[in-house]
Each structure stands twice: as C-alpha cells, then as structure tokens.
Design a protein around this motif. Structure first.
Motif, PDB file in Angstrom:
ATOM      1  N   PRO A  86      54.713   1.160   5.330  1.00 21.58           N
ATOM      2  CA  PRO A  86      53.397   0.739   5.613  1.00 21.58           C
ATOM      3  C   PRO A  86      52.406   1.947   5.428  1.00 21.58           C
ATOM      4  CG  PRO A  86      54.895   0.350   7.396  1.00 21.58           C
ATOM      5  CD  PRO A  86      55.768   1.017   6.346  1.00 21.58           C
ATOM      6  N   GLY A  87      51.294   1.783   4.777  1.00 21.35           N
ATOM      7  CA  GLY A  87      50.227   2.742   4.748  1.00 21.35           C
ATOM      8  C   GLY A  87      50.462   3.666   3.638  1.00 21.35           C
ATOM      9  N   GLY A 132      49.816   3.199   0.526  1.00 16.59           N
ATOM     10  CA  GLY A 132      48.996   2.949  -0.317  1.00 16.59           C
ATOM     11  C   GLY A 132      49.205   1.840  -1.672  1.00 16.59           C
TER      12      GLY A 132
HETATM   13  N1  LIG Z   1      45.938   7.522  -3.743  1.00 19.91           N
HETATM   14  C1  LIG Z   1      45.457   7.775  -2.717  1.00 19.91           C
HETATM   15  N2  LIG Z   1      44.887   8.894  -2.131  1.00 19.91           N
HETATM   16  C2  LIG Z   1      44.410   8.845  -1.010  1.00 19.91           C
HETATM   17  N3  LIG Z   1      44.256   7.807  -0.063  1.00 19.91           N
HETATM   18  C3  LIG Z   1      44.812   6.638  -0.296  1.00 19.91           C
HETATM   19  C4  LIG Z   1      45.441   6.452  -1.604  1.00 19.91           C
HETATM   20  N4  LIG Z   1      46.060   5.388  -1.711  1.00 19.91           N
HETATM   21  C5  LIG Z   1      45.898   4.882  -0.493  1.00 19.91           C
HETATM   22  N5  LIG Z   1      44.925   5.501   0.382  1.00 19.91           N
HETATM   23  C6  LIG Z   1      44.439   5.336   1.652  1.00 19.91           C
HETATM   24  O1  LIG Z   1      45.506   5.057   2.361  1.00 19.91           O
HETATM   25  C7  LIG Z   1      45.192   4.049   3.400  1.00 19.91           C
HETATM   26  C8  LIG Z   1      46.318   2.976   3.202  1.00 19.91           C
HETATM   27  O2  LIG Z   1      46.205   2.491   2.067  1.00 19.91           O
HETATM   28  P1  LIG Z   1      46.700   1.024   1.768  1.00 19.91           P
HETATM   29  O3  LIG Z   1      46.120   0.127   2.542  1.00 19.91           O
HETATM   30  O4  LIG Z   1      46.424   0.754   0.176  1.00 19.91           O
HETATM   31  O5  LIG Z   1      48.376   1.011   2.074  1.00 19.91           O
HETATM   32  P2  LIG Z   1      49.492  -0.085   2.142  1.00 19.91           P
HETATM   33  O6  LIG Z   1      50.605   0.480   1.554  1.00 19.91           O
HETATM   34  O7  LIG Z   1      48.942  -1.476   1.306  1.00 19.91           O
HETATM   35  O8  LIG Z   1      49.620  -0.311   3.710  1.00 19.91           O
HETATM   36  P3  LIG Z   1      50.144  -1.587   4.405  1.00 19.91           P
HETATM   37  O9  LIG Z   1      51.705  -1.688   4.159  1.00 19.91           O
HETATM   38  O10 LIG Z   1      49.933  -1.203   5.715  1.00 19.91           O
HETATM   39  O11 LIG Z   1      49.482  -2.882   3.906  1.00 19.91           O
HETATM   40  C9  LIG Z   1      43.930   3.316   3.203  1.00 19.91           C
HETATM   41  O12 LIG Z   1      42.889   4.159   3.929  1.00 19.91           O
HETATM   42  C10 LIG Z   1      43.667   3.819   1.655  1.00 19.91           C
HETATM   43  O13 LIG Z   1      42.255   4.301   1.184  1.00 19.91           O
END
Ligand SMILES: Nc1ncnc2c1ncn2[C@@H]1O[C@H](COP(=O)(O)OP(=O)(O)OP(=O)(O)O)[C@@H](O)[C@H]1O
Ligand SMILES: [Mg+2]
Length: 216
Positions: free
Chosen positions: A27-28, A30
């Motif tokens: 989770p989180g 990205g």
């Molecule tokens: N490459 C990156 N560099 C910096 N910040 C990022 C990057 N990728 C994602 N983020 C930031 O990290 C946070 C989480 O990103 P994201 O929602 O894409 O994660 P996720 O893996 O889909 O999370 P979840 O499993 O909870 O759905 C967001 O605030 C996003 O803007």
C-alpha cells in the motif's frame, strides 16, 4: 535509471491479443501512479492501453460490517478475489472490441462503483494492486491472479516512505493522527509485509528514484 518511456518499451505485447501487465506492491508504493503513467505513455506511443485497478473489488462496507471485518478493510479476504479472477479471465478471453465492464474504487465514498470503466478496444491492460502475486497458502483465492497476467512487476518503496504516505492519506481522509497511526501500524503495514513476501515472484522489481524508476 529508467524513464516511464523506457518502462513502456518493456511492457509485454502480442499482436491480435490483449496483454495484461500486473503492477503489484505494498500500500502506498505508487502503483496507481505508475500504472497511469505507463498507460499514458503507451497511449502516447500509439497503443491502446488502460488501467484496471484491483481496488474496485473491495467488498462493500455493509458486507464487511455484517462480517465484522470493516476494521480489517484492505486485507486479502475483504476483497472479492473470485470476482477479480473471473474478470481478469474475461479480459484475456473476450475478443478485442467486445465490452468487459470493470469496477473502480471511489475513495470519496469509500466504496466500489460497478462498471466504472468498460474495457473494449484496449490491447494492453495495466492491472494494479497489492495482491497480484500471492499463493493460496498466503491468502485463499488469489493464486490464479498471477497465472492470468502476461507479466507482473513489483513496485517497492522504503517502509519509512510508505508509512509517511499512508499517515498523510489517512489524516487527509479525516482520521485523527492517533487513528491514522493505528490504521497504518495494525493494518497497512501488516498488509505490506504479506505483499513483501510475494516480491520474489515478480518478473522485475522497481523502485522510484527522482523522476524515474530503477530496477531492484
Ligand atoms: N514516483 C513517485 N515519486 C514521488 N511520489 C510518488 C511517486 N509515486 C507515487 N507517489 C505518491 O505516493 C502516494 C501514493 O501513490 P499511489 O496512490 O500511486 O500508491 P498506491 O501504491 O496505488 O497505493 P494504494 O495501494 O494504497 O492504492 C501519492 O501521494 C503519490 O502522489
Ligand atoms: Mg492505488
């Protein structure tokens, strides 16, 4: 370091057949961000790509409440894994041009929306979510997911980064700092550990660096 353009060139493709690329990770990490970036880049290069998130298979809150599982929302058994597998198979087996409805998750109301997107003419689907690489021993019902993907990448991030992002998400969503800490410690990071145990099954592991991603 690889740019999103470099990564797009590594996405599996097979003329005349729809390809499914998985992006797994905690989770989180990205995943949604990377999936959208990849889909946009593939589209820019003339391919027809779309993101199909696992998130839309969250069970509805009333179902979780009835099971006494609302507080555990986000764990593998709080999703409709069987429905996810069925629809992944439909993405694979339905001819390009015919519709496959796919649910999305609406964070504003914390519920899935049926048929949030309809996949029809796309030949690359980027499937993203936490639990794409689990075995049935780790979580019953999930093992078939990996078999339905043409490739699956794993997006990793340091635990401190995950923690900070998740705390921020929960406080922005209305939780107090104390409630957010409990949710991250007791739920999100436990799920992250389960996902991390599946990392070695990925075709490649990515970590975000600066404006791009590095392998490993
Ligand atoms: N490459 C990156 N560099 C910096 N910040 C990022 C990057 N990728 C994602 N983020 C930031 O990290 C946070 C989480 O990103 P994201 O929602 O894409 O994660 P996720 O893996 O889909 O999370 P979840 O499993 O909870 O759905 C967001 O605030 C996003 O803007
Ligand atoms: Mg996401």
């Amino acid at each position: 370091m690889l740019s999103v353009t470099d990564l797009a060139l590594r996405v599996p493709r097979s003329p005349g057949r729809r390809c499914l690329l998985g992006i797994a990770g905690p989770p989180g990490a990205g995943k949604s961000t990377l999936a959208e970036r990849l889909s946009a880049e593939l589209t820019r290069s003339g391919l027809r790509a779309v993101v199909a998130p696992m998130d839309g298979y969250h069970l509805r809150n009333e179902v979780l409440r009835a099971r006494g599982a609302l507080a555990r929302k986000g764990e593998p058994d709080t999703f409709d894994a069987a429905g996810f597998v069925t629809d992944l198979r439909a993405l694979r087996e339905t001819p390009i041009g015919e519709p496959v409805p796919w649910p999305l998750f609406d964070r504003a109301i914390d519920e899935p929306t049926e048929g949030g997107v309809v996949v029809r003419d796309k030949d690359i689907v980027v499937v993203e979510g936490n639990y794409l690489l689990l075995t049935d021993a780790e979580a019953p019902g999930w093992a078939e997911v990996g078999e339905l993907l043409d490739a699956c990448w794993y997006l990793d991030a340091p635990r401190a980064v995950l923690t900070e992002r998740l705390l921020h998400r929960h406080t922005a969503g209305g939780r107090s700092a104390a409630e957010a800490t409990v949710k991250v410690t007791d739920s999100d990071l436990r799920n992250a550990d389960l996902v991390a145990a599946s990392r070695h099954r990925a075709d490649q592991v990515l970590t975000a660096v600066d404006a791009g991603y590095r392998i490993g």
